[in-house]
Write a protein that holds these residues in place. Structure first.
Motif, PDB file in Angstrom:
ATOM      1  N   LEU B  56     -24.018   1.380   5.859  1.00 46.27           N
ATOM      2  CA  LEU B  56     -23.429   1.961   4.648  1.00 46.27           C
ATOM      3  C   LEU B  56     -22.884   0.876   3.729  1.00 46.27           C
ATOM      4  CD1 LEU B  56     -21.642   5.137   5.996  1.00 46.27           C
ATOM      5  CD2 LEU B  56     -23.761   4.963   4.702  1.00 46.27           C
ATOM      6  N   THR B  57     -22.280  -0.162   4.314  1.00 48.11           N
ATOM      7  CA  THR B  57     -21.796  -1.248   3.464  1.00 48.11           C
ATOM      8  C   THR B  57     -22.957  -1.843   2.688  1.00 48.11           C
ATOM      9  OG1 THR B  57     -20.522  -1.783   5.412  1.00 48.11           O
ATOM     10  CG2 THR B  57     -20.208  -3.184   3.507  1.00 48.11           C
ATOM     11  N   ALA B  58     -24.057  -2.041   3.393  1.00 50.44           N
ATOM     12  CA  ALA B  58     -25.191  -2.691   2.742  1.00 50.44           C
ATOM     13  C   ALA B  58     -25.838  -1.791   1.696  1.00 50.44           C
ATOM     14  CB  ALA B  58     -26.210  -3.103   3.787  1.00 50.44           C
ATOM     15  N   THR B  59     -25.944  -0.501   1.982  1.00 45.87           N
ATOM     16  CA  THR B  59     -26.672   0.352   1.039  1.00 45.87           C
ATOM     17  C   THR B  59     -25.782   0.849  -0.096  1.00 45.87           C
ATOM     18  OG1 THR B  59     -26.295   2.174   2.554  1.00 45.87           O
ATOM     19  CG2 THR B  59     -28.453   1.148   2.630  1.00 45.87           C
ATOM     20  N   LEU B  60     -24.535   1.219   0.215  1.00 45.17           N
ATOM     21  CA  LEU B  60     -23.687   1.783  -0.839  1.00 45.17           C
ATOM     22  C   LEU B  60     -23.179   0.709  -1.784  1.00 45.17           C
ATOM     23  CD1 LEU B  60     -21.578   4.467   1.040  1.00 45.17           C
ATOM     24  CD2 LEU B  60     -23.662   4.754  -0.280  1.00 45.17           C
ATOM     25  N   LEU B  61     -22.795  -0.437  -1.232  1.00 46.68           N
ATOM     26  CA  LEU B  61     -22.253  -1.492  -2.096  1.00 46.68           C
ATOM     27  C   LEU B  61     -23.347  -2.420  -2.601  1.00 46.68           C
ATOM     28  CD1 LEU B  61     -19.052  -2.458  -0.081  1.00 46.68           C
ATOM     29  CD2 LEU B  61     -19.292  -0.817  -1.928  1.00 46.68           C
ATOM     30  N   ARG B  62     -24.557  -2.198  -2.116  1.00 42.85           N
ATOM     31  CA  ARG B  62     -25.688  -3.033  -2.530  1.00 42.85           C
ATOM     32  C   ARG B  62     -25.444  -4.507  -2.266  1.00 42.85           C
ATOM     33  NH1 ARG B  62     -30.162  -1.346  -3.223  1.00 42.85           N
ATOM     34  NH2 ARG B  62     -30.217   0.896  -3.275  1.00 42.85           N
ATOM     35  N   VAL B  63     -24.906  -4.811  -1.112  1.00 44.24           N
ATOM     36  CA  VAL B  63     -24.706  -6.220  -0.771  1.00 44.24           C
ATOM     37  C   VAL B  63     -25.562  -6.555   0.443  1.00 44.24           C
ATOM     38  CG1 VAL B  63     -22.387  -6.428  -1.701  1.00 44.24           C
ATOM     39  CG2 VAL B  63     -22.717  -5.569   0.618  1.00 44.24           C
ATOM     40  N   ASP B  64     -25.546  -7.812   0.802  1.00 47.39           N
ATOM     41  CA  ASP B  64     -26.353  -8.221   1.941  1.00 47.39           C
ATOM     42  C   ASP B  64     -25.773  -7.652   3.243  1.00 47.39           C
ATOM     43  OD1 ASP B  64     -28.607 -10.223   2.554  1.00 47.39           O
ATOM     44  OD2 ASP B  64     -27.111 -10.492   4.146  1.00 47.39           O
ATOM     45  N   PRO B  65     -26.640  -7.272   4.200  1.00 48.95           N
ATOM     46  CA  PRO B  65     -26.156  -6.710   5.459  1.00 48.95           C
ATOM     47  C   PRO B  65     -25.158  -7.612   6.177  1.00 48.95           C
ATOM     48  CG  PRO B  65     -28.522  -6.498   5.323  1.00 48.95           C
ATOM     49  CD  PRO B  65     -28.106  -7.226   4.106  1.00 48.95           C
ATOM     50  N   LEU B  66     -25.221  -8.918   5.922  1.00 49.52           N
ATOM     51  CA  LEU B  66     -24.295  -9.814   6.630  1.00 49.52           C
ATOM     52  C   LEU B  66     -22.855  -9.562   6.218  1.00 49.52           C
ATOM     53  CD1 LEU B  66     -26.307 -13.131   6.617  1.00 49.52           C
ATOM     54  CD2 LEU B  66     -25.913 -11.560   8.500  1.00 49.52           C
ATOM     55  N   VAL B  67     -22.660  -9.049   4.988  1.00 54.31           N
ATOM     56  CA  VAL B  67     -21.304  -8.713   4.543  1.00 54.31           C
ATOM     57  C   VAL B  67     -20.764  -7.554   5.387  1.00 54.31           C
ATOM     58  CG1 VAL B  67     -19.911  -8.059   2.546  1.00 54.31           C
ATOM     59  CG2 VAL B  67     -21.946  -9.459   2.239  1.00 54.31           C
ATOM     60  N   GLY B  68     -21.685  -6.763   5.920  1.00 53.51           N
ATOM     61  CA  GLY B  68     -21.263  -5.625   6.735  1.00 53.51           C
ATOM     62  C   GLY B  68     -20.583  -6.014   8.035  1.00 53.51           C
ATOM     63  N   LEU B  69     -20.784  -7.260   8.489  1.00 51.45           N
ATOM     64  CA  LEU B  69     -20.224  -7.658   9.781  1.00 51.45           C
ATOM     65  C   LEU B  69     -18.698  -7.574   9.821  1.00 51.45           C
ATOM     66  CD1 LEU B  69     -22.496 -10.656  10.816  1.00 51.45           C
ATOM     67  CD2 LEU B  69     -22.556  -8.317  11.627  1.00 51.45           C
ATOM     68  N   PRO B  70     -17.993  -8.225   8.884  1.00 48.48           N
ATOM     69  CA  PRO B  70     -16.527  -8.079   8.947  1.00 48.48           C
ATOM     70  C   PRO B  70     -16.075  -6.640   8.726  1.00 48.48           C
ATOM     71  CG  PRO B  70     -17.208  -9.345   7.015  1.00 48.48           C
ATOM     72  CD  PRO B  70     -18.403  -9.191   7.873  1.00 48.48           C
ATOM     73  N   VAL B  71     -16.779  -5.917   7.854  1.00 48.55           N
ATOM     74  CA  VAL B  71     -16.416  -4.509   7.649  1.00 48.55           C
ATOM     75  C   VAL B  71     -16.526  -3.755   8.964  1.00 48.55           C
ATOM     76  CG1 VAL B  71     -17.012  -2.391   6.437  1.00 48.55           C
ATOM     77  CG2 VAL B  71     -17.207  -4.580   5.267  1.00 48.55           C
ATOM     78  N   ALA B  72     -17.634  -3.989   9.670  1.00 51.52           N
ATOM     79  CA  ALA B  72     -17.828  -3.318  10.952  1.00 51.52           C
ATOM     80  C   ALA B  72     -16.742  -3.708  11.940  1.00 51.52           C
ATOM     81  CB  ALA B  72     -19.205  -3.649  11.520  1.00 51.52           C
ATOM     82  N   ALA B  73     -16.351  -4.986  11.905  1.00 52.05           N
ATOM     83  CA  ALA B  73     -15.307  -5.429  12.834  1.00 52.05           C
ATOM     84  C   ALA B  73     -14.013  -4.675  12.570  1.00 52.05           C
ATOM     85  CB  ALA B  73     -15.090  -6.940  12.687  1.00 52.05           C
ATOM     86  N   VAL B  74     -13.660  -4.518  11.279  1.00 51.25           N
ATOM     87  CA  VAL B  74     -12.420  -3.811  10.952  1.00 51.25           C
ATOM     88  C   VAL B  74     -12.522  -2.351  11.380  1.00 51.25           C
ATOM     89  CG1 VAL B  74     -10.973  -3.021   9.047  1.00 51.25           C
ATOM     90  CG2 VAL B  74     -11.847  -5.353   9.062  1.00 51.25           C
ATOM     91  N   VAL B  75     -13.668  -1.731  11.086  1.00 52.59           N
ATOM     92  CA  VAL B  75     -13.869  -0.337  11.502  1.00 52.59           C
ATOM     93  C   VAL B  75     -13.725  -0.217  13.018  1.00 52.59           C
ATOM     94  CG1 VAL B  75     -15.600   1.487  11.707  1.00 52.59           C
ATOM     95  CG2 VAL B  75     -15.316   0.292   9.544  1.00 52.59           C
ATOM     96  N   GLY B  76     -14.314  -1.172  13.743  1.00 45.86           N
ATOM     97  CA  GLY B  76     -14.255  -1.143  15.198  1.00 45.86           C
ATOM     98  C   GLY B  76     -12.833  -1.259  15.703  1.00 45.86           C
ATOM     99  N   ILE B  77     -12.051  -2.163  15.095  1.00 49.41           N
ATOM    100  CA  ILE B  77     -10.656  -2.338  15.528  1.00 49.41           C
ATOM    101  C   ILE B  77      -9.892  -1.038  15.320  1.00 49.41           C
ATOM    102  CG2 ILE B  77      -8.487  -3.478  14.957  1.00 49.41           C
ATOM    103  CD1 ILE B  77     -10.120  -5.985  14.352  1.00 49.41           C
ATOM    104  N   LEU B  78     -10.054  -0.436  14.133  1.00 47.17           N
ATOM    105  CA  LEU B  78      -9.343   0.809  13.844  1.00 47.17           C
ATOM    106  C   LEU B  78      -9.759   1.897  14.814  1.00 47.17           C
ATOM    107  CD1 LEU B  78      -9.360   0.887   9.948  1.00 47.17           C
ATOM    108  CD2 LEU B  78      -7.490   0.331  11.510  1.00 47.17           C
ATOM    109  N   LEU B  79     -11.066   1.990  15.045  1.00 50.96           N
ATOM    110  CA  LEU B  79     -11.580   3.017  15.940  1.00 50.96           C
ATOM    111  C   LEU B  79     -10.991   2.857  17.340  1.00 50.96           C
ATOM    112  CD1 LEU B  79     -13.712   5.289  16.006  1.00 50.96           C
ATOM    113  CD2 LEU B  79     -15.314   3.604  16.861  1.00 50.96           C
TER     114      LEU B  79
END
Lengths: 334, 305
Positions: B56-79
């Motif tokens: 979703l980070t990559a498709t909605l924000l139109r950025v490179d999938p690598l940017v999704g890594l820290p986002v995923a890490a934060v989501v994982g911590i919260l989860l």
């Protein structure tokens, strides 16, 4: 004779429980005579099936305290034995039923021997692993239909008691009800029996049980075989009742977990627990599924509710509904 | 003969690269399991959420999938934290049965929430600087850049976790809690907070693994179960609670999944039937789990049990 007497001996339950149980039994007997929808009938048959699955699971999972999450493999063995024998060699249900149970019990001995060297979590996960391996094997075995499964052909004239093929559902209902009562009385004997006491002592403290001279490994294997026979019998029935079986349907992990879950929700290790669990979960699952499944955008909401209930029960009352009842009773008597 | 060699080395390389990601998937499970002896059935669902977070980070924000890594890490911590404080804390008081079913309920819950929000269709990533690129190393040997990057980044994540657990104060507290919770409490270590930390760390590593995986593996709400089983096997093989064990066992599991192509290469050479083993791709993993548990419950490097 002694065993038969003990099977019908419910005297250690309070009198109210016995009256409730009698009323429920009478209700089950007359249910097909009451006005009902065909959906309600199907739900009742499923309720009976899951009660018997749960009773089986309860021997090893409840009394023995060994969480088994691989029961679906035995459902598969029972269902496939009946279906294959009926399709290939025209063997009636009542002959293939004991053969299916026998095969399942043999398989349970083979894998039970190494399995019961494990304990706790490790045992639970290992049962999942064995079940998934068997499912992969069944899915690629063309002799028994592979992943597409099998379809049982109709025998022409109905009702056909030998092959249990009926147009009306109440025949199936009464056959399953027969299984249900046999299972119930067998379990009532089981909990007073030598092996029942051995299992409970193993559950409480395995080291103490061993020091008292109980061969805990062998007791667990025996209880596991009993559980397997129950589950395989219902599996055979399932094949005839559904006319159509496939590995995804009868051998999935979801089924294994559902079986264990119903028993646990009702109260593992109590005689009526699995029945209560099935009576709550099966109608809930069916009716919620029918209400929400039909509406777009709400697919999965029924399972979300269902999952929430599981989590709440697991977190706050691991002994299940039966545990809740016992606790209320103790509070009242104080 | 030449051809056989190329085919097999191709399968081995593919296995090693997948294996590093599998190791990272299992890392979270081994931390959680090592610290508090609880089996997390929802582990694969954590991965699935990590995959969706990356996607979703990559498709909605139109950025490179690598940017999704820290986002995923934060989501994982919260989860991980939410799951710990709202559910697992209560499960720990109950018997094993309650823990198994509690986390199973969590798995069912997350899976169906994902189904409701994201729909049942498998989705995959189609853009990014890595997607679709590959380079040739030898005759017939093509390495996809996404997989290579996933492998390398997994290694980095491993190194980071290892450093965190062995060289920082909080990591040492975690290890102490894992070894003996009661003694750790007497020493003034806040074990309750350490448990939460283990879940946060576990959630973070598995979500990052998911965000790496989504580059070359389509995601749908039911993807979790397979990875839960793979993670269990990896953890069992590497030893419960061992981090280097998880890395090495991941590699071995990656190889196991590539047994089928290896066999195909040999079968062509020996003129035997090809392809039938592919159906049992994952059976090898399950069988390995069973055999390890029965014959060597400690795993390769286990220090617990």
């Amino acid at each position: 004779m002694e065993a038969l007497k003990s099977a019908f001996d419910f005297s250690d339950f309070p009198r109210t429980d016995i009256w409730v149980a009698r009323a429920v039994a009478a209700g089950l007997l007359v249910f097909p005579l009451l006005p009902h929808s065909s959906f309600a009938m199907a739900t009742m048959i499923q309720f009976l099936m899951f009660s018997v699955y749960g009773m089986g699971w309860n021997t090893i999972g409840g009394y023995g305290g060994q969480v088994d999450l691989g029961k679906a493999q035995y459902v598969g063995i029972g269902a496939y034995t009946t279906a294959v024998m009926m399709i290939r060699w025209d063997v009636p249900f009542w002959f293939s039923l004991p053969i299916g149970m026998g095969l399942a019990v043999c398989w349970s001995f083979i894998i039970g021997y190494p399995l019961f060297r494990l304990k706790g979590h490790y045992f639970a996960i290992a049962t999942i692993a064995t079940s998934l391996i068997l499912k992969d094997v069944f899915e690629s075995w063309s002799f028994i239909g592979g992943a597409r499964g099998l379809k049982i052909p109709l025998k022409g004239e109905m009702p056909n008691f030998l092959y249990i093929q009926f147009r009306e559902d109440y025949y199936y209902y009464y056959i399953m009800l027969g299984f249900f009562f046999i299972g119930l009385f067998y379990l009532n004997w089981f909990r007073h029996s030598r092996i029942g006491f051995q299992l409970r002592s193993i559950k409480d403290n395995e080291d103490v049980a061993k020091s008292l001279g109980i061969d805990s490994h062998w007791s667990k294997i025996k209880a596991y075989a009993v559980a397997t026979a129950f589950v395989a019998a219902v599996g055979s029935f399932h094949a005839c009742y559904n006319f159509n079986i496939e590995p995804e349907d009868v051998m999935s992990l979801d089924l294994s977990v559902l079986i264990a879950l119903m028993a646990m929700l009702g109260g593992a290790g109590s005689l009526f627990g699995p029945i209560i669990g099935a009576a709550v979960l099966v109608p809930m699952k069916n009716y919620l599924g029918a209400w929400f499944g039909a509406r777009a955008g709400l697919v999965g909401l029924d399972l979300i509710i269902y999952a929430t209930i599981i989590m709440v029960i697991a977190a706050f009352e691991p002994r299940g509904i039966w545990g809740l009842i016992t606790r209320l009773r103790e509070r009242r008597s104080d | 003969m030449e051809d056989l060699f190329i085919q097999i080395s191709k399968a081995v390389v593919a296995g090693l690269m997948m294996g590093l990601v599998f190791g990272l998937v299992a890392l979270g499970l081994t931390i959680i399991f090592g610290v508090m002896d609880i089996v997390n059935f929802a582990h694969g669902e954590f991965l699935m959420i990590g995959m969706y977070a990356g996607l979703l980070t990559a498709t909605l924000l139109r950025v490179d999938p690598l940017v999704g890594l820290p986002v995923a890490a934060v989501v994982g911590i919260l989860l991980g934290l939410v799951c710990y404080y709202s559910l697992v804390r209560f499960l720990l008081r109950g018997p094993i049965v309650a823990q198994l079913f509690g986390t199973f309920g969590l798995m069912l819950f997350l899976r169906n929430v994902a189904l409701m929000v994201m729909g049942a269709e498998p989705q995959s990533l189609h853009h990014g600087i890595l997607v679709g690129k590959s380079f040739v190393v030898g005759p017939g040997m093509v390495i996809e850049l996404t997989k290579l990057a996933a492998g390398v980044l997994s290694l980095a994540a491993f190194a980071g976790t290892w450093w965190l657990l062995n060289r920082t104060k909080i990591g040492k507290g975690l290890t102490a809690t894992a070894l003996d919770g009661q003694a750790a409490r007497y020493m003034g270590i806040p074990t309750e907070r350490m448990n939460a930390f283990a879940w946060a760390l576990g959630g973070a590593t598995v979500s990052v693994a998911g965000a790496l995986l989504v580059n070359f593996w389509p995601v749908d709400p039911n993807v979790g179960l397979l990875f839960t089983m793979i993670a269990f096997t990896t953890v069992a093989l590497g030893g419960f609670g061992s981090i280097p064990g998880a890395a090495l066992a991941g590699l071995i599991v990656g190889m196991m999944i590539n047994i089928a192509p290896m066999w195909d290469a040999c079968a062509v050479y020996l003129e035997m039937e090809v392809g039938w083993l592919h159906q049992f791709k994952y059976s090898f993993v399950y069988l390995a789990f069973f055999l390890i548990m029965v014959f060597r419950p400690r795993g390769l490097f286990g220090w617990k049990h």
